[in-house]
Every structure is written in structure tokens, then in C-alpha cells.
Design a protein around this motif. Structure first.
Motif: not given
Ligand code: FE
Ligand code: 6CS
Length: 301
Positions: A134, A149, A151, A250
Motif C-alpha cells: 500500500r 495497533h 498489524d 505503531h
Molecule cells: Fe498498520
């Protein structure tokens, strides 16, 4: 059908306390950790802190062509309408474009940069494939933030990623400074898994990619980890590189400056950690978010 055991329960009705991670951070055995571009010291730093920062890993002028391509995408109305493109809440500016390596030959080649691949393989001790790619644009004034959060918490729960043998390479496409919402990480947070409360609705990604409310760790857990390890926000010129482990907490603030903070993210997953059915019980997420079609080992260009 027997289901793979869920070792990382999350998206629960009731809070479960955080617990120590079950997987190694560096999967390469001790005697071989120096076999690759990273020094033993750098490998140990990744193991201990859960991320590494390389200022100007790529030369700034190498980024020019990528930036020009990203600017073209910002003007591409069809691309803005595609499902893999997430707009900022105001529906004008692009927030993220997912599957960028499937849209662009130039970005696809970058996923197979020999130096990058060797570093990833040195840490994961295996061949790898792209789980997700992304570009987060975070445009000046309009780029909103990302809540804290892990990942892996999302990729385990919503994509069926079994274990923690995956990492992200984030290439800084525009200078990251203290004013334009740089990526913030909590050193050492990758060593704990924090189960989150709240059942995952179907098609959660349609909301979570704009504002993530589910899979956000509780304030008490975040406070403990921040007090233990502080927060770091690596900053540097376009071409800099942040490598962070799939479970390192992060997030980032909104961009209040006039300068965009556009970062590219390639998620490398071990070929020994391919996806199973989502542990949250929902249907699998779209291919642009979680690659289920091509798990072949990446070869350097
Ligand atoms: Fe993330
Ligand atoms: O849901 C996901 O896969 C995305 N969500 C965040 C906030 N980070 C990882 C990934 O891009």
C-alpha cells in the motif's frame, strides 16, 4: 473441517490480558544471524526493539520517478473510484492505495530489490511473498492519523495469518519530519500480544481503513508499554527505510503541515506462514488487502 488452533484470540466479547509472544522475532538460528546484509548488531536490535531505521537507504533522486507516478495516481479519477483506493473522510484526497505492486511495474520491481529481499530473508529465515502492499499518502493538512495497533492482530484475525513470521518494509517517499505525521512505534511492543475486545463485523475493512476502532489495544496496555519503552518516530528524507515486525505497535498523527507524508509499505510474509481461514470467522478479505492467490517465493530482480 478441523480448524487451525487459534493461538492469538482477539476481537473478543471480554478483555483478555496481554501475553508474551509465542514466536521468535528473528527466525534465523543464532549461529547464522550474521548471514546477510545486516550486521549481527542490527539483527539483535531488530529482535530487541521490533524495528530498524535506515536513513537514505535509497538515494532521494531514486524516489523521483516513484513520486511522479504517485502524483499521476492522485489525478486518476478511475483509480480513485477503485475498491483498493481508500479516500480520506472528506472523500476528496486519497488516503491509501492498496495493491500498489499489482498496479505498477515500477513498484512491483521495488518489492524484489535484491538488498531488501536479502535483509527480509535474513530476519525471517525463509523465502517470502507479498501479503499486502500500500501507499499511504497522508496529504498536507488533510491526511488523518492511524490509531495505535498491531498489524498482526488484524492480519491474524481478519486474514487468517497463523503466526508472527512477517514484517513490513516502509519506504519513505516524501521527507518525514516531526510535523507531517511520521510513523510512531513503541520499541519492544512486538514481544506481547494484546487481545482486543469487540466482534468483527463483515466487511470491517470498509470502515477500519479510514478509522480503525476495532483491534485497537486498550489504554492500560498501551500506557504500560509506553512507560516501559517510550515512543519513537523515525524521521528522514525520501528514500529512508523503516523495517518493522508484524506485531510492533505503531500509529501516526494527522498531518497538520503543508508537506505530504507519503510512505510506501510492502508486507513480506514467510512462505511457511500462508493464510488459513480468518480466525474472526468472517469471509476472507479482498485480494488487494490479503494476497491469497500468489504465494510463490519472490525472486530478486
Ligand atoms: Fe498498520
Ligand atoms: O487492515 C489492514 O491490513 C491495514 N490496517 C492498518 C491500520 N495497518 C495495516 C494494514 O494496512
Amino acid at each position: 473441517m478441523s480448524r487451525v488452533q487459534d493461538l492469538f484470540p482477539t476481537r473478543l466479547e471480554r478483555k483478555l490480558s496481554m501475553f508474551e509472544r509465542l514466536d521468535p522475532v528473528v527466525h534465523t538460528p543464532e549461529q547464522r544471524i550474521g548471514d546477510g546484509p545486516l550486521s549481527e548488531e542490527k539483527v539483535r536490535e531488530f529482535d530487541e526493539r521490533g524495528f530498524l531505521f535506515f536513513e537514505s537507504f535509497f538515494e532521494k533522486d531514486e524516489m523521483e520517478k516513484f513520486i511522479e507516478e504517485l502524483q499521476d495516481y492522485e489525478e486518476d479519477e478511475d483509480l480513485k473510484l477503485s475498491e483498493g483506493t481508500i479516500l480520506e473522510p472528506g472523500k476528496e484526497e486519497i488516503r491509501s492505495i492498496f495493491g500498489i505492486h499489482e498496479i505498477s511495474e515500477r513498484f512491483d520491481r521495488l518489492t524484489r530489490n535484491p538488498q531488501l529481499l536479502k535483509i527480509v530473508q535474513q530476519l525471517l529465515d525463509s523465502d517470502v511473498y507479498i501479503h499486502q502492499s500500500r501507499i499511504n499518502y497522508k496529504p498536507g493538512f488533510k491526511g488523518k492519523g492511524f490509531n495505535w495497533h498491531s498489524d498482526f492482530e488484524t492480519w491474524h484475525s481478519e486474514d487468517g495469518m497463523p503466526r508472527m513470521r512477517c514484517l513490513s518494509c516502509s519506504i519513505v517517499m516524501t521527507d518525514n519530519n516531526e510535523f507531517n505525521g511520521p510513523l510512531m512505534l513503541i520499541p519492544g511492543s512486538h514481544k506481547y500480544f494484546i487481545p482486543c475486545v469487540g466482534r468483527t463485523p463483515e466487511d470491517n475493512y470498509k470502515e477500519s481503513l479510514k478509522i480503525q476502532d476495532l483491534g485497537v489495544p486498550d489504554a492500560a496496555s498501551l500506557t504500560r508499554l509506553m512507560n516501559d519503552n517510550a515512543i519513537e518516530a523515525p524521521k528522514g528524507p525520501a528514500g529512508s527505510l523503516i523495517i518493522f515486525e508484524c506485531n510492533t505497535l505503531h500509529g501516526s498523527n494527522a498531518n497538520m503541515s503543508c508537506w505530504p507524508r507519503s510512505n510506501l509499505f510492502f508486507v513480506y510474509n514467510s512462505v511457511h506462514n500462508t493464510l488459513v481461514e480468518p480466525f474472526c470467522g468472517n469471509k476472507p478479505r479482498p485480494q488487494f488487502l490479503a494476497n491469497r492467490q500468489d504465494w510463490g517465493p519472490l525472486k530478486p530482480v
